[in-house]
Write a protein that holds these residues in place. Sequence first.
Motif, PDB file in Angstrom:
ATOM      1  N   UNK A  87       0.575  -1.250  -0.151  1.00  0.00           N
ATOM      2  CA  UNK A  87       0.025   0.105  -0.155  1.00  0.00           C
ATOM      3  C   UNK A  87       1.038   1.252  -0.243  1.00  0.00           C
ATOM      4  N   UNK A  88       2.044   0.623   0.688  1.00  0.00           N
ATOM      5  CA  UNK A  88       2.902   2.423   0.735  1.00  0.00           C
ATOM      6  C   UNK A  88       3.398   2.563  -0.335  1.00  0.00           C
ATOM      7  N   UNK A  89       3.965   1.145  -1.637  1.00  0.00           N
ATOM      8  CA  UNK A  89       5.275   1.518  -2.192  1.00  0.00           C
ATOM      9  C   UNK A  89       4.903   1.138  -3.782  1.00  0.00           C
ATOM     10  N   UNK A  90       3.319   0.598  -4.169  1.00  0.00           N
ATOM     11  CA  UNK A  90       2.798   0.589  -4.956  1.00  0.00           C
ATOM     12  C   UNK A  90       1.582   1.168  -4.566  1.00  0.00           C
ATOM     13  N   UNK A  91       0.536   2.766  -4.568  1.00  0.00           N
ATOM     14  CA  UNK A  91      -0.613   3.146  -4.331  1.00  0.00           C
ATOM     15  C   UNK A  91      -1.144   2.472  -5.742  1.00  0.00           C
ATOM     16  N   UNK A  92      -2.665   2.742  -4.932  1.00  0.00           N
ATOM     17  CA  UNK A  92      -3.916   1.854  -5.431  1.00  0.00           C
ATOM     18  C   UNK A  92      -3.883   0.815  -5.894  1.00  0.00           C
ATOM     19  N   UNK A  93      -2.991  -0.526  -5.766  1.00  0.00           N
ATOM     20  CA  UNK A  93      -3.002  -2.113  -5.561  1.00  0.00           C
ATOM     21  C   UNK A  93      -3.803  -2.499  -4.422  1.00  0.00           C
ATOM     22  N   UNK A  94      -4.549  -3.293  -4.526  1.00  0.00           N
ATOM     23  CA  UNK A  94      -5.623  -3.992  -3.487  1.00  0.00           C
ATOM     24  C   UNK A  94      -5.091  -5.254  -3.346  1.00  0.00           C
ATOM     25  N   UNK A  95      -4.519  -5.287  -1.686  1.00  0.00           N
ATOM     26  CA  UNK A  95      -4.425  -6.422  -0.982  1.00  0.00           C
ATOM     27  C   UNK A  95      -4.984  -7.297  -0.621  1.00  0.00           C
ATOM     28  N   UNK A  96      -4.975  -8.920  -1.253  1.00  0.00           N
ATOM     29  CA  UNK A  96      -5.910  -9.948  -0.823  1.00  0.00           C
ATOM     30  C   UNK A  96      -5.241 -10.729   0.461  1.00  0.00           C
ATOM     31  N   UNK A  97      -5.292 -11.218   1.695  1.00  0.00           N
ATOM     32  CA  UNK A  97      -4.647 -11.568   2.475  1.00  0.00           C
ATOM     33  C   UNK A  97      -5.939 -12.364   3.164  1.00  0.00           C
ATOM     34  N   UNK A  98      -4.857 -13.708   2.730  1.00  0.00           N
ATOM     35  CA  UNK A  98      -5.260 -15.209   4.033  1.00  0.00           C
ATOM     36  C   UNK A  98      -4.358 -15.378   4.734  1.00  0.00           C
ATOM     37  N   UNK A  99      -4.671 -15.880   5.938  1.00  0.00           N
ATOM     38  CA  UNK A  99      -2.942 -16.359   6.918  1.00  0.00           C
ATOM     39  C   UNK A  99      -4.128 -17.956   7.610  1.00  0.00           C
ATOM     40  N   UNK A 100      -2.924 -18.598   7.158  1.00  0.00           N
ATOM     41  CA  UNK A 100      -3.760 -20.056   8.611  1.00  0.00           C
ATOM     42  C   UNK A 100      -2.498 -19.810   9.168  1.00  0.00           C
ATOM     43  N   UNK A 101      -2.871 -20.849  10.743  1.00  0.00           N
ATOM     44  CA  UNK A 101      -1.876 -21.002  12.077  1.00  0.00           C
ATOM     45  C   UNK A 101      -2.188 -22.657  12.338  1.00  0.00           C
ATOM     46  N   UNK A 102      -1.296 -23.050  12.403  1.00  0.00           N
ATOM     47  CA  UNK A 102      -1.085 -24.703  12.729  1.00  0.00           C
ATOM     48  C   UNK A 102      -0.493 -25.609  11.509  1.00  0.00           C
ATOM     49  N   UNK A 103      -0.179 -26.497  11.669  1.00  0.00           N
ATOM     50  CA  UNK A 103      -0.254 -26.588  10.253  1.00  0.00           C
ATOM     51  C   UNK A 103      -1.313 -27.821   9.307  1.00  0.00           C
ATOM     52  N   UNK A 104      -2.371 -28.024  10.674  1.00  0.00           N
ATOM     53  CA  UNK A 104      -3.282 -28.826  10.272  1.00  0.00           C
ATOM     54  C   UNK A 104      -4.554 -26.843   8.780  1.00  0.00           C
ATOM     55  N   UNK A 105      -4.422 -26.700   9.629  1.00  0.00           N
ATOM     56  CA  UNK A 105      -5.078 -24.662   9.305  1.00  0.00           C
ATOM     57  C   UNK A 105      -4.092 -25.019   8.311  1.00  0.00           C
ATOM     58  N   UNK A 106      -3.161 -24.762   7.842  1.00  0.00           N
ATOM     59  CA  UNK A 106      -2.034 -24.747   6.619  1.00  0.00           C
ATOM     60  C   UNK A 106      -2.099 -25.468   5.740  1.00  0.00           C
ATOM     61  N   UNK A 107      -2.530 -27.201   6.250  1.00  0.00           N
ATOM     62  CA  UNK A 107      -2.468 -28.029   4.942  1.00  0.00           C
ATOM     63  C   UNK A 107      -3.892 -27.990   4.036  1.00  0.00           C
ATOM     64  N   UNK A 108      -5.087 -27.117   5.270  1.00  0.00           N
ATOM     65  CA  UNK A 108      -6.511 -27.161   4.185  1.00  0.00           C
ATOM     66  C   UNK A 108      -5.994 -25.902   3.597  1.00  0.00           C
ATOM     67  N   UNK A 109      -5.352 -24.717   3.823  1.00  0.00           N
ATOM     68  CA  UNK A 109      -4.976 -23.806   3.002  1.00  0.00           C
ATOM     69  C   UNK A 109      -4.510 -23.791   1.890  1.00  0.00           C
ATOM     70  N   UNK A 110      -3.934 -25.076   2.009  1.00  0.00           N
ATOM     71  CA  UNK A 110      -2.994 -25.338   0.663  1.00  0.00           C
ATOM     72  C   UNK A 110      -4.335 -25.701  -0.489  1.00  0.00           C
ATOM     73  N   UNK A 111      -4.646 -27.027   0.188  1.00  0.00           N
ATOM     74  CA  UNK A 111      -5.634 -27.506  -0.882  1.00  0.00           C
ATOM     75  C   UNK A 111      -7.099 -26.635  -1.484  1.00  0.00           C
TER      76      UNK A 111
END
Length: 502
Positions: free
Chosen positions: A418-442
């Motif tokens: 947002x600071x260095x590339x104004x106008x670009x919208x960032x879509x964020x997803x995050x997962x915690x714990x390897x079980x949830x990380x695996x679901x995110x990767x799927x």
Amino acid sequence: MRGLETSVTKLRRQVFVEVAKVAFESERINNDIEAIPYKIIPSETPQYRESVYRERAIASERVRLAMGMSLNPQDRPAHITNGLSYSNISDKYYEPPLMQVIPSACDKCEENAYRVSDQCRGCVSRYCVNICPRGAISIDPKTGRSIIDQAKCIKCGKCKEACPYDAIVHTARPCARACGVKAISSDALGRAQIDPQKCVGCGQCMVSCPFGAIADKSQIYQLIRAIRSGDNVVAEVAPSIIGQFGDGVSLWTVKAALKEIGFKEVFEVAHGADVGAATEAHHYATEVAEGKVPFLLTSCCPAWSMLAKTQFPEMIDRVSSALTPMVATARSIKQKMPSSRVVFIGPCAAKKLEAMRKTVRSDVDFVITFEELAAIFEAKGIDFETFDKSEPIHDASGAGRGYAVAGGVSKAVSACVKEYYPGIEVKIEHAEGLTECKKMLLLAKAGKMNGCLIEGMGCPGGCVAGAGVNIPVAKAAAEVKKFVDGSTNALPDKDLYDIHLP
């Protein structure tokens, strides 16, 4: 419970302290190492096991692991110092497997079963009997209570969910329950065993075992010997170090204490996180946002990136090429101080696996955890209740320091975009714990995460929940937040990514 002092954490600390003392002081290494189990367990009356001999045998194996050695073969018990000459060198590195089950300490926990407890009231509705898809539950004609036929039970858990009295108990091996990559099974004798091909080194099994039967290898012995021999040893400390050594103990104080015990200099790993944030912001803006690639996976957590690379090999090129904060900082240190030997000090057991890679070993010479460092401080008599020295350190921005908590990486990268590339919208997803990380990767594999920056943290809560921390996760997260909020600079310089690209 993390951060709670238990008999297991006390025993681990005692082992590390005694090994550190030998490394700092001893001129009779073999004799003093062999004496450690007797120092830890001086009484002839056992405290936790059926015999003091078993307690000392387990302590002996803990000492071997604390010195970076492998366990002695169970069928050929030997002295603790068997093979010591191979480890008694300052450049001894970790050898796989990193995480090891101490067979004599394992209680052979039941792997997975549903059993009826004495809370069963023999109710008329008999929900458990009616809901079981395999007819595995019947009624004992003598007591009127439910009985589960283990030969028929498929472990679906429907009976437990249906019971109005919560009378059906699910028993599972704690270490296996904590393992998000299903790397733990049973050996022929019913003891836990870890598949090194699946294990990503997060250490959650180790901190979940109530018998302390799982331990990782350590380099504290080799590190101390390097300091003692006069090597130019330099520390890089992870941002989650804040609060790990007591209330009000600042990073400045920790830096002074490290130099007191022989480190030549101390740097913040958050500097490398700043580099990573700037780099990944650049990659997101120029690749994901422009549709060249579908999504970007963060690279800072080694357990997360190993999960992605080993179980989702088709996603290898989606893992950011940004160096991890540990490696970026170490590389920067060695550019400034070519003769230095760099030790990463952090909360993470998986960093030990990362440092074993050939591409990393030239930059990172040692990895120890906060737990291991606490033992080194104790061995040297440094008490932070009375230690009053401090030395300034300003290497990083708030963004890099925020990497210590779950969501902090994506927050830092998003802020940079947002600071260095104004106008670009960032879509964020995050997962915690390897079980949830695996679901995110799927989900990512199925095309559900396109356009996203995806942050994965192997430990629930992020780095502050790593296997090598000293304090409760919530308290550590609060300390990091104060550290981030008090930072002089909120964001790193945009040009940092230029020094980071391979």
